[in-house]
Design a protein around this motif. Structure first.
Motif, PDB file in Angstrom:
ATOM      1  N   ASN A 107      52.864 -29.430  20.678  1.00  0.00           N
ATOM      2  CA  ASN A 107      51.862 -28.370  20.551  1.00  0.00           C
ATOM      3  C   ASN A 107      51.328 -28.192  19.130  1.00  0.00           C
ATOM      4  O   ASN A 107      50.707 -27.168  18.835  1.00  0.00           O
ATOM      5  CB  ASN A 107      52.448 -27.025  21.025  1.00  0.00           C
ATOM      6  CG  ASN A 107      52.827 -27.040  22.493  1.00  0.00           C
ATOM      7  OD1 ASN A 107      52.103 -27.575  23.325  1.00  0.00           O
ATOM      8  ND2 ASN A 107      53.978 -26.476  22.813  1.00  0.00           N
ATOM      9  N   SER A 108      51.563 -29.155  18.262  1.00  0.00           N
ATOM     10  CA  SER A 108      51.070 -29.020  16.892  1.00  0.00           C
ATOM     11  C   SER A 108      49.544 -29.052  16.866  1.00  0.00           C
ATOM     12  O   SER A 108      48.907 -29.772  17.651  1.00  0.00           O
ATOM     13  CB  SER A 108      51.624 -30.143  16.012  1.00  0.00           C
ATOM     14  OG  SER A 108      52.978 -29.888  15.690  1.00  0.00           O
ATOM     15  N   THR A 109      48.970 -28.279  15.932  1.00  0.00           N
ATOM     16  CA  THR A 109      47.512 -28.159  15.851  1.00  0.00           C
ATOM     17  C   THR A 109      46.924 -28.860  14.628  1.00  0.00           C
ATOM     18  O   THR A 109      45.716 -29.034  14.551  1.00  0.00           O
ATOM     19  CB  THR A 109      47.103 -26.684  15.831  1.00  0.00           C
ATOM     20  OG1 THR A 109      47.793 -26.021  14.762  1.00  0.00           O
ATOM     21  CG2 THR A 109      47.451 -26.000  17.148  1.00  0.00           C
ATOM     22  N   TYR A 110      47.756 -29.234  13.655  1.00  0.00           N
ATOM     23  CA  TYR A 110      47.320 -29.966  12.460  1.00  0.00           C
ATOM     24  C   TYR A 110      46.135 -29.269  11.773  1.00  0.00           C
ATOM     25  O   TYR A 110      45.068 -29.872  11.595  1.00  0.00           O
ATOM     26  CB  TYR A 110      46.945 -31.410  12.822  1.00  0.00           C
ATOM     27  CG  TYR A 110      47.890 -32.040  13.804  1.00  0.00           C
ATOM     28  CD1 TYR A 110      49.226 -32.249  13.482  1.00  0.00           C
ATOM     29  CD2 TYR A 110      47.462 -32.413  15.082  1.00  0.00           C
ATOM     30  CE1 TYR A 110      50.106 -32.817  14.395  1.00  0.00           C
ATOM     31  CE2 TYR A 110      48.340 -32.977  16.002  1.00  0.00           C
ATOM     32  CZ  TYR A 110      49.659 -33.176  15.653  1.00  0.00           C
ATOM     33  OH  TYR A 110      50.525 -33.728  16.564  1.00  0.00           O
ATOM     34  N   PRO A 111      46.287 -27.999  11.376  1.00  0.00           N
ATOM     35  CA  PRO A 111      45.165 -27.256  10.784  1.00  0.00           C
ATOM     36  C   PRO A 111      44.628 -27.918   9.521  1.00  0.00           C
ATOM     37  O   PRO A 111      45.397 -28.408   8.680  1.00  0.00           O
ATOM     38  CB  PRO A 111      45.770 -25.881  10.487  1.00  0.00           C
ATOM     39  CG  PRO A 111      47.250 -26.073  10.513  1.00  0.00           C
ATOM     40  CD  PRO A 111      47.516 -27.196  11.441  1.00  0.00           C
ATOM     41  N   GLN A 112      43.314 -27.932   9.390  1.00  0.00           N
ATOM     42  CA  GLN A 112      42.662 -28.649   8.295  1.00  0.00           C
ATOM     43  C   GLN A 112      43.081 -28.127   6.924  1.00  0.00           C
ATOM     44  O   GLN A 112      43.271 -28.900   5.991  1.00  0.00           O
ATOM     45  CB  GLN A 112      41.137 -28.549   8.444  1.00  0.00           C
ATOM     46  CG  GLN A 112      40.353 -29.444   7.496  1.00  0.00           C
ATOM     47  CD  GLN A 112      40.507 -30.924   7.808  1.00  0.00           C
ATOM     48  OE1 GLN A 112      40.635 -31.305   8.963  1.00  0.00           O
ATOM     49  NE2 GLN A 112      40.510 -31.764   6.779  1.00  0.00           N
ATOM     50  N   VAL A 113      43.261 -26.813   6.798  1.00  0.00           N
ATOM     51  CA  VAL A 113      43.640 -26.259   5.500  1.00  0.00           C
ATOM     52  C   VAL A 113      45.023 -26.764   5.082  1.00  0.00           C
ATOM     53  O   VAL A 113      45.265 -27.043   3.900  1.00  0.00           O
ATOM     54  CB  VAL A 113      43.602 -24.707   5.529  1.00  0.00           C
ATOM     55  CG1 VAL A 113      44.613 -24.145   6.522  1.00  0.00           C
ATOM     56  CG2 VAL A 113      43.826 -24.141   4.141  1.00  0.00           C
ATOM     57  N   GLU A 114      45.934 -26.881   6.034  1.00  0.00           N
ATOM     58  CA  GLU A 114      47.256 -27.437   5.732  1.00  0.00           C
ATOM     59  C   GLU A 114      47.168 -28.937   5.489  1.00  0.00           C
ATOM     60  O   GLU A 114      47.894 -29.495   4.658  1.00  0.00           O
ATOM     61  CB  GLU A 114      48.229 -27.141   6.881  1.00  0.00           C
ATOM     62  CG  GLU A 114      48.517 -25.678   7.113  1.00  0.00           C
ATOM     63  CD  GLU A 114      49.399 -25.085   6.020  1.00  0.00           C
ATOM     64  OE1 GLU A 114      49.955 -25.857   5.202  1.00  0.00           O
ATOM     65  OE2 GLU A 114      49.512 -23.846   5.974  1.00  0.00           O
ATOM     66  N   LEU A 115      46.299 -29.592   6.220  1.00  0.00           N
ATOM     67  CA  LEU A 115      46.121 -31.033   6.067  1.00  0.00           C
ATOM     68  C   LEU A 115      45.710 -31.388   4.645  1.00  0.00           C
ATOM     69  O   LEU A 115      46.216 -32.361   4.061  1.00  0.00           O
ATOM     70  CB  LEU A 115      45.102 -31.535   7.087  1.00  0.00           C
ATOM     71  CG  LEU A 115      44.881 -33.034   7.224  1.00  0.00           C
ATOM     72  CD1 LEU A 115      44.467 -33.363   8.655  1.00  0.00           C
ATOM     73  CD2 LEU A 115      43.814 -33.542   6.260  1.00  0.00           C
ATOM     74  N   GLU A 116      44.791 -30.600   4.075  1.00  0.00           N
ATOM     75  CA  GLU A 116      44.308 -30.881   2.725  1.00  0.00           C
ATOM     76  C   GLU A 116      45.453 -30.815   1.716  1.00  0.00           C
ATOM     77  O   GLU A 116      45.525 -31.628   0.791  1.00  0.00           O
ATOM     78  CB  GLU A 116      43.215 -29.884   2.341  1.00  0.00           C
ATOM     79  CG  GLU A 116      41.986 -29.905   3.240  1.00  0.00           C
ATOM     80  CD  GLU A 116      41.217 -31.212   3.172  1.00  0.00           C
ATOM     81  OE1 GLU A 116      41.432 -31.980   2.214  1.00  0.00           O
ATOM     82  OE2 GLU A 116      40.406 -31.476   4.083  1.00  0.00           O
ATOM     83  N   LYS A 117      46.352 -29.858   1.896  1.00  0.00           N
ATOM     84  CA  LYS A 117      47.485 -29.720   0.966  1.00  0.00           C
ATOM     85  C   LYS A 117      48.509 -30.836   1.182  1.00  0.00           C
ATOM     86  O   LYS A 117      48.989 -31.438   0.216  1.00  0.00           O
ATOM     87  CB  LYS A 117      48.148 -28.355   1.163  1.00  0.00           C
ATOM     88  CG  LYS A 117      47.301 -27.175   0.728  1.00  0.00           C
ATOM     89  CD  LYS A 117      48.067 -25.864   0.831  1.00  0.00           C
ATOM     90  CE  LYS A 117      48.346 -25.478   2.262  1.00  0.00           C
ATOM     91  NZ  LYS A 117      49.006 -24.138   2.364  1.00  0.00           N
TER      92      LYS A 117
END
Length: 414
Positions: A107-117
């Motif tokens: 169920n992970s969503t891989y949010p873009q803001v976290e992805l950038e970090k």
């Protein structure tokens, strides 16, 4: 000793008993570096990192606190053919840990803001790895053994690829490669089958049809038997600004399910295993003082394998060290082991395996990987019996197959 069952959605479950109140549990997914498309180099490893950064139910902070707050541990690793997510916790927290594992895997969503970090974190990991030639040479060596094939690709990928990844890319990758029928829930602990089933039966896991890379629009090199057998070994040198020379030599080897793998594992242990009395350690370190580190390794995959020797030495000593390694290989090729030498090798390997079995975390991870790829897990007694069945003639033939000097690829960091 082991219990297993399968859920309606295809997820397999395997349980192993334990005498302590500490439980080791996780989900192993049959997705790794070799399942990436050419445009997805490093994707499997990056997904592993990003799976801790938020799900449809939990934020990244909630994920981290879920096990840490009760003294547990949550971790993961990515290989060429699998990604394994696992937790260690007290038995009383079973109903906290299992749903968490399902959540981060499916169920992970891989949010873009976290992805950038997280992208920058992984790029730092890549740069750190490239500063360590003793580790980097293993990846470069496999790239030589499997040219233009996903198995030759670095698990970490490269910075350029990582900078192109988006949330949509990660979602597309996991939709294609993460599905219950490609996964195993593994548990080692004082837990019953009924307890596990009562937890997992309520987990709603989306079930997408697995789409292989060959069915996708982008086509990596097909991993056929002809590809793995048609290989020409060579000598490669690479200029590096390092104090030492780093050397690796080896060849493609047997697959995980090949019965000859057991014999090769024993020969590998005899040659350059962890014991200080290994033949390569005696020849290159104890008798001559030419190296600090020398080891041989055996990495099996589902349809092939890698056997290799690594050592680091002064630049002026490379040729001499290679001659000594070749000499030890020829000893195993030219004559069968004596009954005494074979008995000693078997006794040592079985002792090491018995001691390793006391590390429950390693046992749980090995159980997961074997069940994921082969559908079975052998007991320690069964593995001992396979070792006992090895004969000098069998081992000599394996040495002729794998250790032939003319069939070895050699990589030297000069």
């Amino acid at each position: 000793m082991f219990q297993s069952f399968q859920l309606d959605n295809g997820l397999r479950v395997i349980l192993a008993p334990s005498a302590t109140d500490v439980v080791y549990a996780g989900i192993a997914v049959s997705t790794g570096t070799r399942h990436e498309l050419d445009s997805e180099s490093g994707m499997a490893h990056f997904v592993e990192h990003m799976s801790f950064k938020g799900t449809s139910n939990l934020s990244s902070v909630q994920i981290l606190n879920r096990m840490e707050s009760v003294g547990g541990d949550l971790n993961a690793y990515t290989g060429k053919e699998e990604t394994i997510y696992y937790a260690t916790f007290l038995r009383q927290h079973l109903r906290r840990a299992i749903p968490l594992l399902f959540d981060i895997v499916f169920n992970s969503t891989y949010p873009q803001v976290e992805l950038e970090k997280e992208r920058e974190v992984v790029i730092d990991e890549i740069e750190s790895y490239e500063d360590s030639p003793a580790e980097l040479i293993y990846d470069d060596f496999e790239a030589l053994l499997f040219p233009n094939h996903p198995l030759g690709r670095r698990i970490l990928g490269d910075a350029d690829s990582l900078r192109r990844f988006t949330t949509a890319d990660l979602q597309a990758f996991t939709k294609r490669t993460y599905s219950p029928e490609r996964a195993v829930l593994f548990v080692k602990g004082k837990v019953t089958e009924e307890e596990i089933f009562s937890i997992v039966k309520n987990e709603r896991v989306k079930s997408e049809k697995y789409i292989s890379a060959q069915e996708s629009k982008e086509q990596p090199i097909a991993d056929s038997n002809s590809y793995f057998s048609s290989f020409t070994p060579s000598l490669f040198t690479c200029k590096k600004s390092t104090h030492q020379a780093h050397v690796m030599l080896g060849a493609r080897a047997y697959a995980l399910t090949d019965p000859r793998h057991v014999g090769l594992a024993l020969l590998n242990n005899l040659l350059g295993g962890p014991a200080m009395n290994s033949r390569l350690s005696l020849a290159l370190r104890e008798r001559t003082g030419l190296v600090y580190t020398v080891e041989s390794t055996l990495t099996p995959y589902t349809d092939t394998g890698v056997w290799a020797v690594y050592f680091g030495c002064d630049h002026a000593d490379v040729r001499r060290c290679l001659r000594l390694v070749h000499r030890e290989l020829r000893r195993l090729i030219d004559a069968p082991l004596s009954p005494r030498a074979l008995a000693a090798a078997k006794r040592q390997m079985k002792g090491q395996m018995g001691i390793a079995a006391d590390s429950f975390e390693n046992v749980a991870l090995a159980m997961a990987k074997n069940f994921l790829h082969t559908g079975q897990v052998k007991s320690l007694d069964e593995r001992f019996a396979e070792i006992d069945a090895l004969t000098p003639e069998m081992l000599q033939q394996i040495a002729r197959d794998v250790f032939d000097i003319d069939h070895l690829t050699t990589l030297i960091y000069e």
